[in-house]
Design a protein around this motif. Structure first.
Motif, PDB file in Angstrom:
ATOM      1  N   ASN A 197       9.351   3.748   6.183  1.00 54.55           N
ATOM      2  CA  ASN A 197       8.318   4.496   5.475  1.00 54.55           C
ATOM      3  C   ASN A 197       8.938   5.497   4.506  1.00 54.55           C
ATOM      4  O   ASN A 197       8.525   5.594   3.338  1.00 54.55           O
ATOM      5  N   TRP A 198       9.945   6.235   4.971  1.00 55.69           N
ATOM      6  CA  TRP A 198      10.597   7.204   4.093  1.00 55.69           C
ATOM      7  C   TRP A 198      11.210   6.536   2.874  1.00 55.69           C
ATOM      8  O   TRP A 198      11.077   7.035   1.751  1.00 55.69           O
ATOM      9  N   GLY A 199      11.878   5.405   3.083  1.00 52.90           N
ATOM     10  CA  GLY A 199      12.521   4.722   1.966  1.00 52.90           C
ATOM     11  C   GLY A 199      11.526   4.229   0.931  1.00 52.90           C
ATOM     12  O   GLY A 199      11.729   4.384  -0.283  1.00 52.90           O
ATOM     13  N   LEU A 200      10.435   3.625   1.395  1.00 52.00           N
ATOM     14  CA  LEU A 200       9.420   3.115   0.470  1.00 52.00           C
ATOM     15  C   LEU A 200       8.737   4.244  -0.296  1.00 52.00           C
ATOM     16  O   LEU A 200       8.492   4.130  -1.507  1.00 52.00           O
ATOM     17  N   VAL A 201       8.444   5.336   0.393  1.00 52.42           N
ATOM     18  CA  VAL A 201       7.782   6.462  -0.274  1.00 52.42           C
ATOM     19  C   VAL A 201       8.732   7.096  -1.298  1.00 52.42           C
ATOM     20  O   VAL A 201       8.303   7.467  -2.399  1.00 52.42           O
ATOM     21  N   PHE A 202      10.015   7.182  -0.974  1.00 47.89           N
ATOM     22  CA  PHE A 202      10.994   7.705  -1.936  1.00 47.89           C
ATOM     23  C   PHE A 202      10.993   6.863  -3.210  1.00 47.89           C
ATOM     24  O   PHE A 202      10.921   7.397  -4.324  1.00 47.89           O
ATOM     25  N   VAL A 203      11.054   5.551  -3.051  1.00 53.32           N
ATOM     26  CA  VAL A 203      11.089   4.656  -4.216  1.00 53.32           C
ATOM     27  C   VAL A 203       9.804   4.783  -5.029  1.00 53.32           C
ATOM     28  O   VAL A 203       9.832   4.877  -6.268  1.00 53.32           O
ATOM     29  N   GLY A 204       8.654   4.802  -4.343  1.00 50.67           N
ATOM     30  CA  GLY A 204       7.380   4.915  -5.042  1.00 50.67           C
ATOM     31  C   GLY A 204       7.235   6.235  -5.769  1.00 50.67           C
ATOM     32  O   GLY A 204       6.800   6.284  -6.940  1.00 50.67           O
ATOM     33  N   ASN A 205       7.600   7.344  -5.116  1.00 55.95           N
ATOM     34  CA  ASN A 205       7.538   8.662  -5.763  1.00 55.95           C
ATOM     35  C   ASN A 205       8.427   8.709  -6.993  1.00 55.95           C
ATOM     36  O   ASN A 205       8.036   9.225  -8.051  1.00 55.95           O
ATOM     37  N   LEU A 206       9.649   8.182  -6.862  1.00 57.59           N
ATOM     38  CA  LEU A 206      10.591   8.201  -7.982  1.00 57.59           C
ATOM     39  C   LEU A 206      10.052   7.391  -9.151  1.00 57.59           C
ATOM     40  O   LEU A 206      10.113   7.832 -10.311  1.00 57.59           O
ATOM     41  N   ALA A 207       9.495   6.217  -8.879  1.00 59.64           N
ATOM     42  CA  ALA A 207       8.954   5.382  -9.954  1.00 59.64           C
ATOM     43  C   ALA A 207       7.796   6.076 -10.669  1.00 59.64           C
ATOM     44  O   ALA A 207       7.727   6.090 -11.904  1.00 59.64           O
ATOM     45  N   GLY A 208       6.884   6.667  -9.901  1.00 59.54           N
ATOM     46  CA  GLY A 208       5.752   7.359 -10.505  1.00 59.54           C
ATOM     47  C   GLY A 208       6.186   8.539 -11.347  1.00 59.54           C
ATOM     48  O   GLY A 208       5.697   8.742 -12.474  1.00 59.54           O
ATOM     49  N   ALA A 209       7.125   9.331 -10.836  1.00 60.75           N
ATOM     50  CA  ALA A 209       7.607  10.499 -11.577  1.00 60.75           C
ATOM     51  C   ALA A 209       8.346  10.084 -12.843  1.00 60.75           C
ATOM     52  O   ALA A 209       8.209  10.723 -13.898  1.00 60.75           O
ATOM     53  N   ASP A 269       0.826  -1.207   0.000  1.00 63.77           N
ATOM     54  CA  ASP A 269       0.000   0.000   0.000  1.00 63.77           C
ATOM     55  C   ASP A 269       0.860   1.257   0.000  1.00 63.77           C
ATOM     56  O   ASP A 269       0.531   2.247  -0.668  1.00 63.77           O
ATOM     57  N   THR A 270       1.957   1.223   0.738  1.00 65.07           N
ATOM     58  CA  THR A 270       2.843   2.392   0.774  1.00 65.07           C
ATOM     59  C   THR A 270       3.408   2.685  -0.606  1.00 65.07           C
ATOM     60  O   THR A 270       3.438   3.843  -1.058  1.00 65.07           O
ATOM     61  N   LEU A 271       3.855   1.645  -1.299  1.00 64.55           N
ATOM     62  CA  LEU A 271       4.432   1.830  -2.635  1.00 64.55           C
ATOM     63  C   LEU A 271       3.396   2.304  -3.647  1.00 64.55           C
ATOM     64  O   LEU A 271       3.672   3.190  -4.467  1.00 64.55           O
ATOM     65  N   ILE A 272       2.198   1.729  -3.600  1.00 62.41           N
ATOM     66  CA  ILE A 272       1.150   2.137  -4.539  1.00 62.41           C
ATOM     67  C   ILE A 272       0.781   3.596  -4.333  1.00 62.41           C
ATOM     68  O   ILE A 272       0.681   4.383  -5.289  1.00 62.41           O
ATOM     69  N   ARG A 273       0.585   3.971  -3.087  1.00 66.55           N
ATOM     70  CA  ARG A 273       0.178   5.350  -2.797  1.00 66.55           C
ATOM     71  C   ARG A 273       1.285   6.334  -3.150  1.00 66.55           C
ATOM     72  O   ARG A 273       1.017   7.436  -3.647  1.00 66.55           O
TER      73      ARG A 273
END
Length: 283
Positions: free
Chosen positions: A104-116, A27-31
């Protein structure tokens, strides 16, 4: 607008940070992916408006559309979790540890980078007609942004790095204020109005946002920008991430927490003056 008072919305901030610390990896990665993608589209939109109209202020006025959408949809940006998740740890919520905050910070960083990055590739296809032509006017502008905000800083050495860092601090001061502002109201219109103001300010002032840059700079590299991946990482992304962390946590998270969740109490009030008692002629 259904205004929520500071002590109440600060409690919401801590609750939100706790929930994010325990959120599943999926869920963290998707969001985070969706947040990065939507913000990237919003940045592309703002640059398009600015180039086509010649009005940078108009692009800045419209940029917050993406920010408001992603937060109303419950998606997460790194700049937001920098401010919220540490509060749950500082407040000693059961089970919230430094490790869970960093996770949490690490997962959100990876997810944001992938989406961008996905949006960067898709928009580069559009700006070059499937890489069959030179970039159009908008693509050229994105490449120029990448140059000025990487090698442009590097040309000034330590002074450039300091400027970059300060711009990143100021950026997340405003962006995290926008995140928190959404908690000040229980209505959609109230949330949008409150979020819009600080986001407009950061974008128009040219402050450095790590997730916006995850779109602008990789896109600029694909569109012929005269800088390297190393320039982007060293002279923008890493200092920007650090500055965003300092700005959001210091000027928003910790200040609000200190004065509304962990207050210093009140000073001792002086005794009330004695009542004025008249005697004599009026007796």
């Amino acid at each position: 607008m259904s205004y929520v008072s500071p002590p109440d919305f600060v409690r919401k901030m801590i609750d939100s940070g706790e929930a994010k610390a325990f959120m599943s990896t999926r869920d963290t990665l998707i969001r985070a992916f969706m947040a990065g993608a939507i913000l990237a589209l919003s940045a592309a939109f703002a640059v398009t408006v600015t180039v086509q109209t010649g009005e940078a202020l108009l692009g800045a006025v419209l940029f917050p559309i993406g920010f408001c959408l992603l937060y109303l949809l419950g998606f997460d940006l790194l700049t937001g979790v920098f401010t919220l998740t540490p509060l749950a740890w500082i407040d000693r919520r059961p089970g919230v540890t430094a490790k869970s905050v960093l996770r949490n910070w690490g997962l959100v960083f990876v997810g944001n980078l992938a989406g961008a990055m996905v949006v960067a590739v898709m928009m580069a296809v559009i700006f070059t007609t499937g890489f069959s032509m030179d970039p159009n006017e908008i693509g050229e502008k994105i490449g120029t942004i990448g140059e000025s905000r990487t090698v442009g800083y590097a040309a000034h050495g330590a002074a450039g790095m300091l400027t970059l860092f300060v711009r990143a601090v100021l950026c997340n001061w405003m962006v995290s204020t926008g995140v928190v502002a959404a908690m000040m109201s229980t209505s959609v219109s109230g949330k949008v109005i409150a979020m819009w103001m600080p986001i407009l300010l950061f974008f128009y002032m040219g402050f450095e946002h790590s997730i916006v840059n995850m779109y602008l700079f990789p896109s600029g590299l694909m569109l012929g920008g005269n800088f390297s991946i190393g320039d982007y990482v060293l002279w923008n992304e890493l200092p920007t991430v650090l500055g965003n962390l300092v700005g959001g946590l210091t000027f928003v998270g910790l200040t609000l927490y200190a004065t509304h969740a962990r207050t210093a109490g009140t000073i001792e009030r002086p005794d009330a003056p004695a009542a004025d008692v008249r005697v004599g002629a009026d007796a």
